[in-house]
Design an enzyme around this catalytic site. Structure first.
Site, PDB file in Angstrom:
ATOM      1  N   ASP A 182      13.137   7.235  -9.706  1.00 13.48           N
ATOM      2  CA  ASP A 182      14.237   7.455 -10.646  1.00 13.48           C
ATOM      3  C   ASP A 182      13.857   8.576 -11.616  1.00 13.48           C
ATOM      4  O   ASP A 182      12.677   8.857 -11.832  1.00 13.48           O
ATOM      5  CB  ASP A 182      14.512   6.185 -11.457  1.00 13.48           C
TER       6      ASP A 182
HETATM    7  N1  URA Z   1      11.897   0.999  -8.367  1.00 12.04           N
HETATM    8  C1  URA Z   1      12.720   1.426  -9.347  1.00 12.04           C
HETATM    9  O1  URA Z   1      13.475   0.661  -9.921  1.00 12.04           O
HETATM   10  N2  URA Z   1      12.672   2.731  -9.684  1.00 12.04           N
HETATM   11  C2  URA Z   1      11.841   3.629  -9.100  1.00 12.04           C
HETATM   12  O2  URA Z   1      11.841   4.796  -9.465  1.00 12.04           O
HETATM   13  C3  URA Z   1      10.997   3.162  -8.081  1.00 12.04           C
HETATM   14  C4  URA Z   1      11.043   1.845  -7.737  1.00 12.04           C
END
Ligand code: URA
Length: 236
Positions: A104
């Site tokens: 993310d």
């Molecule tokens: N899980 C998440 O919620 N975000 C990420 O970036 C990676 C794994």
């Protein structure tokens, strides 16, 4: 035939500027003879190029580890926002690199970048079960019930059935290590939100056999070492 500086910088190990310096210092050889000009052209399949006597394979693929900082997208291009490719020098933005899986925008940590499509697919294939380990800090206190729920395989409100996962509660109970064998959208955040403990900070520490290099500051990158690349070969 390709220019020496293009061949060497394409490995991700040196910039064109550095290749120029290596050549100037007489450290680059082609079939044993010192190369004098970085723009000299070679048939990479038919020539042994070496730096300090170490052969440089005419590698087709580039493999990098990036310490992704928060605030950049795990994408190759975006009209408005900075992407992880913007963190690389220009010569590496043109070799077709893509991030292996997404983090993310606000998630930090290990991101592999390669132009080896088949390897990228293998690392992401659900049936390969490549472990991904995340450090997490939540709003709340993690406990053994959370760990048990992770182990059992959670079903989220929207019906998403998660594979069994691990949650190790660390000394400070608002922090933990989460190990997933899959990578569904926002998965760690959704699993912890379902436990009533929203994620405040998330960082990926490892992916399969590759661990984030502690010496890489956020935003910094380096090529994978020979040993790391061999470890990835082991996943074939
Ligand atoms: N899980 C998440 O919620 N975000 C990420 O970036 C990676 C794994």
């Amino acid at each position: 035939m390709e220019r020496l500086d293009k061949i060497l910088s394409g490995t991700g190990r040196w910039s064109r500027r550095e290749v120029k310096d290596l050549v100037k210092a007489g450290r680059v050889t082609a079939d044993g003879a010192v190369v004098r000009r970085p723009e000299e052209k070679f048939d990479r399949a038919a020539t042994v190029l070496a730096v300090d006597g170490e052969p440089v394979d005419g590698e087709k693929y580039v493999y990098l580890m990036l310490h992704k900082p928060g605030g950049v997208l795990s994408a190759t291009e975006d009209p408005k926002q900075p992407t992880v490719l913007d963190l690389l020098p220009p010569h590496l933005r043109r070799v077709g690199l893509f991030p292996v899986g997404r983090l993310d925008k606000d998630t930090e940590g290990l991101l592999l970048l390669t132009n080896d499509g088949p390897l990228g697919h293998r690392l992401l294939a659900p049936k390969k079960h490549v472990d991904k380990v995340y450090f997490v800090r939540v709003d709340g206190k993690l406990d053994q019930e959370d760990s048990a729920a992770f182990r059992a395989g959670m079903t989220l409100d929207d019906g998403l059935q998660c594979l069994p996962a691990e949650l190790e509660v660390l000394e400070s109970p608002d922090t933990g290590l989460v190990t997933l064998r899959e990578g569904k959208y926002h998965q760690v955040k959704r699993m912890l939100a379902a436990r009533g403990k929203p994620v405040l900070y998330l960082k990926r520490l490892s992916m399969g056999p590759i661990a984030l290099d502690q010496d890489l500051a956020p935003g910094a990158w380096r090529p994978l070492t020979e040993a790391e690349r061999e470890a990835l070969e082991g996943l074939r």
